[in-house]
Write a protein that holds these residues in place. Structure first.
Motif, PDB file in Angstrom:
ATOM      1  N   ASN A 185      -1.167   7.640  10.230  1.00  0.00           N
ATOM      2  CA  ASN A 185      -2.628   7.670  10.179  1.00  0.00           C
ATOM      3  C   ASN A 185      -3.165   7.586   8.753  1.00  0.00           C
ATOM      4  O   ASN A 185      -4.371   7.741   8.546  1.00  0.00           O
ATOM      5  CB  ASN A 185      -3.157   8.939  10.857  1.00  0.00           C
ATOM      6  CG  ASN A 185      -2.801   8.995  12.327  1.00  0.00           C
ATOM      7  OD1 ASN A 185      -2.864   7.978  13.018  1.00  0.00           O
ATOM      8  ND2 ASN A 185      -2.418  10.167  12.818  1.00  0.00           N
ATOM      9  N   TYR A 186      -2.283   7.345   7.802  1.00  0.00           N
ATOM     10  CA  TYR A 186      -2.703   7.223   6.406  1.00  0.00           C
ATOM     11  C   TYR A 186      -3.150   5.787   6.121  1.00  0.00           C
ATOM     12  O   TYR A 186      -2.572   4.820   6.641  1.00  0.00           O
ATOM     13  CB  TYR A 186      -1.531   7.546   5.471  1.00  0.00           C
ATOM     14  CG  TYR A 186      -1.377   9.002   5.112  1.00  0.00           C
ATOM     15  CD1 TYR A 186      -1.861  10.004   5.941  1.00  0.00           C
ATOM     16  CD2 TYR A 186      -0.729   9.376   3.944  1.00  0.00           C
ATOM     17  CE1 TYR A 186      -1.701  11.336   5.617  1.00  0.00           C
ATOM     18  CE2 TYR A 186      -0.561  10.711   3.602  1.00  0.00           C
ATOM     19  CZ  TYR A 186      -1.057  11.691   4.447  1.00  0.00           C
ATOM     20  OH  TYR A 186      -0.904  13.009   4.121  1.00  0.00           O
ATOM     21  N   SER A 187      -4.153   5.658   5.271  1.00  0.00           N
ATOM     22  CA  SER A 187      -4.500   4.345   4.740  1.00  0.00           C
ATOM     23  C   SER A 187      -3.435   3.947   3.728  1.00  0.00           C
ATOM     24  O   SER A 187      -2.630   4.774   3.288  1.00  0.00           O
ATOM     25  CB  SER A 187      -5.867   4.387   4.059  1.00  0.00           C
ATOM     26  OG  SER A 187      -5.812   5.185   2.884  1.00  0.00           O
ATOM     27  N   LEU A 188      -3.438   2.676   3.343  1.00  0.00           N
ATOM     28  CA  LEU A 188      -2.467   2.217   2.351  1.00  0.00           C
ATOM     29  C   LEU A 188      -2.632   2.975   1.037  1.00  0.00           C
ATOM     30  O   LEU A 188      -1.652   3.356   0.398  1.00  0.00           O
ATOM     31  CB  LEU A 188      -2.618   0.713   2.124  1.00  0.00           C
ATOM     32  CG  LEU A 188      -1.649   0.074   1.112  1.00  0.00           C
ATOM     33  CD1 LEU A 188      -0.200   0.363   1.486  1.00  0.00           C
ATOM     34  CD2 LEU A 188      -1.894  -1.432   1.029  1.00  0.00           C
ATOM     35  N   GLY A 189      -3.875   3.204   0.638  1.00  0.00           N
ATOM     36  CA  GLY A 189      -4.126   3.943  -0.597  1.00  0.00           C
ATOM     37  C   GLY A 189      -3.590   5.363  -0.543  1.00  0.00           C
ATOM     38  O   GLY A 189      -3.031   5.873  -1.523  1.00  0.00           O
ATOM     39  N   MET A 190      -3.742   6.027   0.609  1.00  0.00           N
ATOM     40  CA  MET A 190      -3.214   7.389   0.772  1.00  0.00           C
ATOM     41  C   MET A 190      -1.692   7.385   0.734  1.00  0.00           C
ATOM     42  O   MET A 190      -1.069   8.291   0.160  1.00  0.00           O
ATOM     43  CB  MET A 190      -3.725   7.993   2.079  1.00  0.00           C
ATOM     44  CG  MET A 190      -5.214   8.308   2.077  1.00  0.00           C
ATOM     45  SD  MET A 190      -5.812   8.797   3.714  1.00  0.00           S
ATOM     46  CE  MET A 190      -4.900  10.318   3.972  1.00  0.00           C
ATOM     47  N   LYS A 191      -1.078   6.360   1.324  1.00  0.00           N
ATOM     48  CA  LYS A 191       0.380   6.259   1.264  1.00  0.00           C
ATOM     49  C   LYS A 191       0.854   6.092  -0.174  1.00  0.00           C
ATOM     50  O   LYS A 191       1.880   6.663  -0.576  1.00  0.00           O
ATOM     51  CB  LYS A 191       0.859   5.078   2.109  1.00  0.00           C
ATOM     52  CG  LYS A 191       0.720   5.274   3.608  1.00  0.00           C
ATOM     53  CD  LYS A 191       1.158   4.032   4.366  1.00  0.00           C
ATOM     54  CE  LYS A 191       0.979   4.208   5.864  1.00  0.00           C
ATOM     55  NZ  LYS A 191       1.353   2.986   6.624  1.00  0.00           N
ATOM     56  N   LEU A 199      -4.933   0.854  -3.690  1.00  0.00           N
ATOM     57  CA  LEU A 199      -5.835   1.809  -4.339  1.00  0.00           C
ATOM     58  C   LEU A 199      -7.172   1.140  -4.642  1.00  0.00           C
ATOM     59  O   LEU A 199      -7.229  -0.036  -5.000  1.00  0.00           O
ATOM     60  CB  LEU A 199      -5.220   2.326  -5.640  1.00  0.00           C
ATOM     61  CG  LEU A 199      -3.952   3.179  -5.523  1.00  0.00           C
ATOM     62  CD1 LEU A 199      -3.469   3.584  -6.917  1.00  0.00           C
ATOM     63  CD2 LEU A 199      -4.195   4.415  -4.669  1.00  0.00           C
ATOM     64  N   ASP A 200      -8.248   1.914  -4.507  1.00  0.00           N
ATOM     65  CA  ASP A 200      -9.562   1.401  -4.872  1.00  0.00           C
ATOM     66  C   ASP A 200      -9.719   1.479  -6.393  1.00  0.00           C
ATOM     67  O   ASP A 200      -8.842   2.000  -7.089  1.00  0.00           O
ATOM     68  CB  ASP A 200     -10.661   2.174  -4.147  1.00  0.00           C
ATOM     69  CG  ASP A 200     -10.638   3.676  -4.433  1.00  0.00           C
ATOM     70  OD1 ASP A 200     -10.048   4.088  -5.461  1.00  0.00           O
ATOM     71  OD2 ASP A 200     -11.203   4.433  -3.640  1.00  0.00           O
ATOM     72  N   PRO A 201     -10.801   0.925  -6.957  1.00  0.00           N
ATOM     73  CA  PRO A 201     -10.955   0.939  -8.425  1.00  0.00           C
ATOM     74  C   PRO A 201     -10.829   2.328  -9.047  1.00  0.00           C
ATOM     75  O   PRO A 201     -10.209   2.482 -10.110  1.00  0.00           O
ATOM     76  CB  PRO A 201     -12.352   0.347  -8.629  1.00  0.00           C
ATOM     77  CG  PRO A 201     -12.519  -0.582  -7.474  1.00  0.00           C
ATOM     78  CD  PRO A 201     -11.859   0.108  -6.308  1.00  0.00           C
ATOM     79  N   ALA A 202     -11.403   3.337  -8.383  1.00  0.00           N
ATOM     80  CA  ALA A 202     -11.292   4.696  -8.915  1.00  0.00           C
ATOM     81  C   ALA A 202      -9.848   5.164  -8.880  1.00  0.00           C
ATOM     82  O   ALA A 202      -9.364   5.834  -9.806  1.00  0.00           O
ATOM     83  CB  ALA A 202     -12.177   5.653  -8.119  1.00  0.00           C
ATOM     84  N   GLY A 203      -9.120   4.811  -7.822  1.00  0.00           N
ATOM     85  CA  GLY A 203      -7.720   5.193  -7.710  1.00  0.00           C
ATOM     86  C   GLY A 203      -6.857   4.511  -8.747  1.00  0.00           C
ATOM     87  O   GLY A 203      -5.921   5.110  -9.288  1.00  0.00           O
ATOM     88  N   ILE A 204      -7.158   3.248  -9.042  1.00  0.00           N
ATOM     89  CA  ILE A 204      -6.398   2.519 -10.055  1.00  0.00           C
ATOM     90  C   ILE A 204      -6.619   3.144 -11.427  1.00  0.00           C
ATOM     91  O   ILE A 204      -5.680   3.314 -12.212  1.00  0.00           O
ATOM     92  CB  ILE A 204      -6.796   1.031 -10.055  1.00  0.00           C
ATOM     93  CG1 ILE A 204      -6.315   0.358  -8.764  1.00  0.00           C
ATOM     94  CG2 ILE A 204      -6.207   0.310 -11.273  1.00  0.00           C
ATOM     95  CD1 ILE A 204      -6.788  -1.065  -8.593  1.00  0.00           C
ATOM     96  N   ARG A 205      -7.857   3.524 -11.708  1.00  0.00           N
ATOM     97  CA  ARG A 205      -8.137   4.182 -12.996  1.00  0.00           C
ATOM     98  C   ARG A 205      -7.413   5.514 -13.078  1.00  0.00           C
ATOM     99  O   ARG A 205      -6.850   5.873 -14.121  1.00  0.00           O
ATOM    100  CB  ARG A 205      -9.644   4.376 -13.158  1.00  0.00           C
ATOM    101  CG  ARG A 205     -10.006   5.154 -14.411  1.00  0.00           C
ATOM    102  CD  ARG A 205     -11.491   5.274 -14.609  1.00  0.00           C
ATOM    103  NE  ARG A 205     -12.081   3.992 -15.003  1.00  0.00           N
ATOM    104  CZ  ARG A 205     -13.368   3.868 -15.359  1.00  0.00           C
ATOM    105  NH1 ARG A 205     -14.165   4.918 -15.342  1.00  0.00           N
ATOM    106  NH2 ARG A 205     -13.829   2.692 -15.711  1.00  0.00           N
TER     107      ARG A 205
END
Length: 305
Positions: free
Chosen positions: A128-134, A159-165
């Motif tokens: 149930n995790y999104s790719l970013g959460m994984k 990851l979204d832009p905030a996650g990449i940063r």
């Protein structure tokens, strides 16, 4: 430190990795860059003993990965964030890792907080995790044993832009504390923001390596500058008088010389500058140029394992 020595991996007549050699130093982020199918993942799988080399070897801290006792305490690995039991929760996955490495469960809480997975998210099943959460969970697992070396394959994927940063800051801080980071990606623009050294691979071969400035200088053989002044013509005349090649570029000029020389000439001439910057094409353009005849999007990276 990671040392890759004359590494080759063949599958029949197909050569996935072809005589690759490089070193990743402590205190640095090394970007391992290339298009899909270039040999990045195969090289990293060999590093951690998941694929055997045809010839050559990889050592981490002077040892083969298979010879390192309790390797998770020394080498953090993220090759596939989905390669966990889909029915387990994020917390359970980290708790199993902690138990295997002989760590206290308090380390799990620290890692969940570090990667910003909430208690509610940690209880959810991996399916149930999104790719970013994984990806965040995979990074937490890689860091669980407080290793001195990180080997990460496409950690920004999903990851979204905030996650990449966030990831950039995390890895930059890790390296500044003396860690060794090998970061594989096909997103050159992202990696050049964080990497100290970059290794460009195409068709299983190293096509270039060094820091950004060295790579770009080696590819172009000369420097160029974009400049805009309040009096472009006066500046152009002064630069031409010094023997520099000048051409119009949008609202300003392109000059075939280092920015410092353009700035020095402007100061001597008394011309006010409104823009002065190196006219770099960027690593993406450089890479596409270096690998134009080696990219093979139709090939599956690593072939059969």
């Amino acid at each position: 430190m990671i040392s890759v020595e004359a590494l080759t991996r063949k599958y029949g007549s197909f050569t996935a990795v072809d005589n690759v050699s490089f070193i990743c130093e402590p205190g640095q982020v090394t970007g391992f860059l290339g298009p899909n199918g270039a040999g990045k993942t195969t090289t990293m799988r060999i590093m951690v003993g998941l694929t055997s080399p045809t010839s050559g070897r990889v050592t981490i801290g002077g040892h083969l990965y298979s010879d390192i006792p309790n390797p998770g305490r020394h080498v953090g690995v993220l090759l596939d964030a989905s390669a966990q039991h889909a029915g387990r929760s994020g917390r359970e996955i980290l708790e199993l890792g902690a138990r295997t490495m002989g760590l206290a469960n308090s380390r799990v809480d620290e890692m969940l907080e570090l990667v910003s997975l909430t208690p509610a998210e940690a209880k959810r099943r991996l399916r149930n995790y999104s790719l970013g959460m994984k990806q965040r969970l995979g990074i937490a697992h890689a860091l669980l044993g407080d290793p001195s070396v990180l080997i990460l394959d496409e950690p920004a994927n999903g990851l979204d832009p905030a996650g990449i940063r966030w990831m950039r800051g995390l890895l930059r801080g890790y390296a500044e504390r003396g860690g060794t980071v090998l970061l594989s990606s096909h997103l050159l623009n992202e990696v050049e923001l964080i990497a100290d050294e970059m290794i460009l691979i195409g068709h299983g071969r190293i096509v270039a390596q060094g820091d950004k400035k060295t790579l770009l200088a080696g590819a172009t053989g000369s420097a160029s500058t974009f400049v805009t002044a309040l009096d472009n013509q006066r500046l152009a005349d002064a630069l031409t008088a010094k023997g520099f090649v000048v051409a119009g570029a949008g609202e300003g000029l392109r000059v075939e010389v280092e920015p410092v020389e353009v700035g020095r000439t402007a100061l001597e001439t008394g011309v006010v500058l409104t823009d002065l910057r190196a006219a770099e094409g960027g690593l993406e353009d450089l890479f596409l140029e270096l690998t134009s005849d080696t990219q093979r999007e139709d090939q599956l990276e690593g072939a059969p394992r």
